[in-house]
Motif scaffolding. Sequence first.
Motif, PDB file in Angstrom:
ATOM      1  N   ARG A 217      -0.186   1.390  -8.726  1.00  0.00           N
ATOM      2  CA  ARG A 217      -0.628   0.453  -9.761  1.00  0.00           C
ATOM      3  C   ARG A 217      -2.006  -0.095  -9.380  1.00  0.00           C
ATOM      4  NH1 ARG A 217       4.074  -3.795 -10.003  1.00  0.00           N
ATOM      5  NH2 ARG A 217       2.609  -4.782 -11.452  1.00  0.00           N
ATOM      6  N   PRO A 218      -3.046   0.669  -9.638  1.00  0.00           N
ATOM      7  CA  PRO A 218      -4.413   0.263  -9.237  1.00  0.00           C
ATOM      8  C   PRO A 218      -4.927  -0.950  -9.994  1.00  0.00           C
ATOM      9  CG  PRO A 218      -4.490   2.215 -10.626  1.00  0.00           C
ATOM     10  CD  PRO A 218      -3.051   1.972 -10.338  1.00  0.00           C
ATOM     11  N   THR A 219      -4.237  -1.330 -11.071  1.00  0.00           N
ATOM     12  CA  THR A 219      -4.699  -2.487 -11.846  1.00  0.00           C
ATOM     13  C   THR A 219      -4.440  -3.807 -11.134  1.00  0.00           C
ATOM     14  OG1 THR A 219      -2.584  -2.528 -13.028  1.00  0.00           O
ATOM     15  CG2 THR A 219      -4.393  -1.299 -14.053  1.00  0.00           C
ATOM     16  N   VAL A 220      -3.571  -3.786 -10.143  1.00  0.00           N
ATOM     17  CA  VAL A 220      -3.264  -4.999  -9.392  1.00  0.00           C
ATOM     18  C   VAL A 220      -4.424  -5.310  -8.453  1.00  0.00           C
ATOM     19  CG1 VAL A 220      -1.677  -6.122  -7.803  1.00  0.00           C
ATOM     20  CG2 VAL A 220      -0.805  -4.535  -9.520  1.00  0.00           C
ATOM     21  N   GLU A 221      -4.950  -6.489  -8.545  1.00  0.00           N
ATOM     22  CA  GLU A 221      -6.099  -6.863  -7.734  1.00  0.00           C
ATOM     23  C   GLU A 221      -5.715  -7.101  -6.281  1.00  0.00           C
ATOM     24  OE1 GLU A 221      -7.932 -10.211  -9.510  1.00  0.00           O
ATOM     25  OE2 GLU A 221      -8.429  -9.182 -11.389  1.00  0.00           O
ATOM     26  N   LYS A 222      -6.723  -7.014  -5.416  1.00  0.00           N
ATOM     27  CA  LYS A 222      -6.499  -7.189  -3.979  1.00  0.00           C
ATOM     28  C   LYS A 222      -5.964  -8.575  -3.669  1.00  0.00           C
ATOM     29  CE  LYS A 222      -8.866  -7.016   0.483  1.00  0.00           C
ATOM     30  NZ  LYS A 222     -10.170  -6.808   1.183  1.00  0.00           N
ATOM     31  N   VAL A 223      -6.461  -9.592  -4.365  1.00  0.00           N
ATOM     32  CA  VAL A 223      -6.012 -10.964  -4.128  1.00  0.00           C
ATOM     33  C   VAL A 223      -4.529 -11.105  -4.447  1.00  0.00           C
ATOM     34  CG1 VAL A 223      -6.299 -13.364  -4.820  1.00  0.00           C
ATOM     35  CG2 VAL A 223      -8.299 -11.888  -4.585  1.00  0.00           C
ATOM     36  N   GLN A 224      -4.086 -10.446  -5.505  1.00  0.00           N
ATOM     37  CA  GLN A 224      -2.680 -10.487  -5.878  1.00  0.00           C
ATOM     38  C   GLN A 224      -1.812  -9.817  -4.826  1.00  0.00           C
ATOM     39  OE1 GLN A 224      -3.541  -8.742  -9.917  1.00  0.00           O
ATOM     40  NE2 GLN A 224      -2.141 -10.362 -10.611  1.00  0.00           N
ATOM     41  N   ARG A 225      -2.280  -8.697  -4.300  1.00  0.00           N
ATOM     42  CA  ARG A 225      -1.529  -7.995  -3.256  1.00  0.00           C
ATOM     43  C   ARG A 225      -1.404  -8.858  -2.002  1.00  0.00           C
ATOM     44  NH1 ARG A 225      -1.026  -2.482  -4.383  1.00  0.00           N
ATOM     45  NH2 ARG A 225      -2.376  -1.734  -6.068  1.00  0.00           N
ATOM     46  N   GLU A 226      -2.514  -9.484  -1.619  1.00  0.00           N
ATOM     47  CA  GLU A 226      -2.492 -10.313  -0.415  1.00  0.00           C
ATOM     48  C   GLU A 226      -1.581 -11.520  -0.597  1.00  0.00           C
ATOM     49  OE1 GLU A 226      -6.546 -11.276   0.287  1.00  0.00           O
ATOM     50  OE2 GLU A 226      -7.029  -9.339   1.229  1.00  0.00           O
TER      51      GLU A 226
ATOM     52  N   HIS B 299       0.825  -1.205   0.000  1.00  0.00           N
ATOM     53  CA  HIS B 299       0.000   0.000   0.000  1.00  0.00           C
ATOM     54  C   HIS B 299       0.863   1.260   0.000  1.00  0.00           C
ATOM     55  CE1 HIS B 299      -2.903  -3.026   1.475  1.00  0.00           C
ATOM     56  NE2 HIS B 299      -3.789  -2.289   0.824  1.00  0.00           N
TER      57      HIS B 299
END
Length: 245
Positions: free
Chosen positions: A156-165, A56
């Motif tokens: 990079r808002p294109t990265v999904e939440k699942v990918q970040r986690e 974040h």
Amino acid sequence: MFKMITIPLIDIIALSWFMVCWVGYSFFARKRAKTYYSLSNILCTLRVEWMNAVVHKEHHIADAALVGNVERTVTFFASSTIFVLAGVLTVIASNDAFVRVLEQIPFTTEQSHGLVLLKLAGIAGIMVFAFFKFTWAVRQFGFVSILLGMAPSISRPTVEKVQREAFSLNTAKVLDQAGHEYNYGLRAYYFALAYLCWFVSPWLLIAASIIVTAVLYRREYNSRVLRALLASQGLEPGPKTDRAL
């Protein structure tokens, strides 16, 4: 011609007790950490939170610097281990002179040159073990640096939440494994200090092994720094209330 080394029974008992304390405590600490708060599991939690914060952030320069600082510390221990190992090998080459020095130390038990040589080989083995642990920890901290370099940022808002986690969790796992290897190397140093007492007396080795084990247990499960780390998460020492920790 090969000459058989005779090891007194008390030395065999002392060495066995030393190994029981070292290996036994390692298994005990790993198992107990699953049900009781310890430095290892609270640090695991903090590492996960750290990596959750990383994804974040727009920049990861500070995080990479923090990992680099720890990596340099581990590298220092790895380099120091090589110097210690070189010193032990030098003493092995001049075993006779070392035995004469031991004979001048008060309360030192009588021991043959072959037994002293065997003891020196043991301390060399401990240093080799520590070196492998430290160098593997260094490599894993390097892996974390690479992961931080490609970490998804808030820009990079294109990265999904699942990918970040998934990224933060797996990066924290690599960081945690590096920390464990570093801890194993440090633990080898602690028990190496206890092992040195064997050159004086097997009874002293038994006592030193108990003391080192007690010190490690206290620092891992009942130290002030543990209380402070747990307090940062609103927790107290004792049985875990959250098995997911």
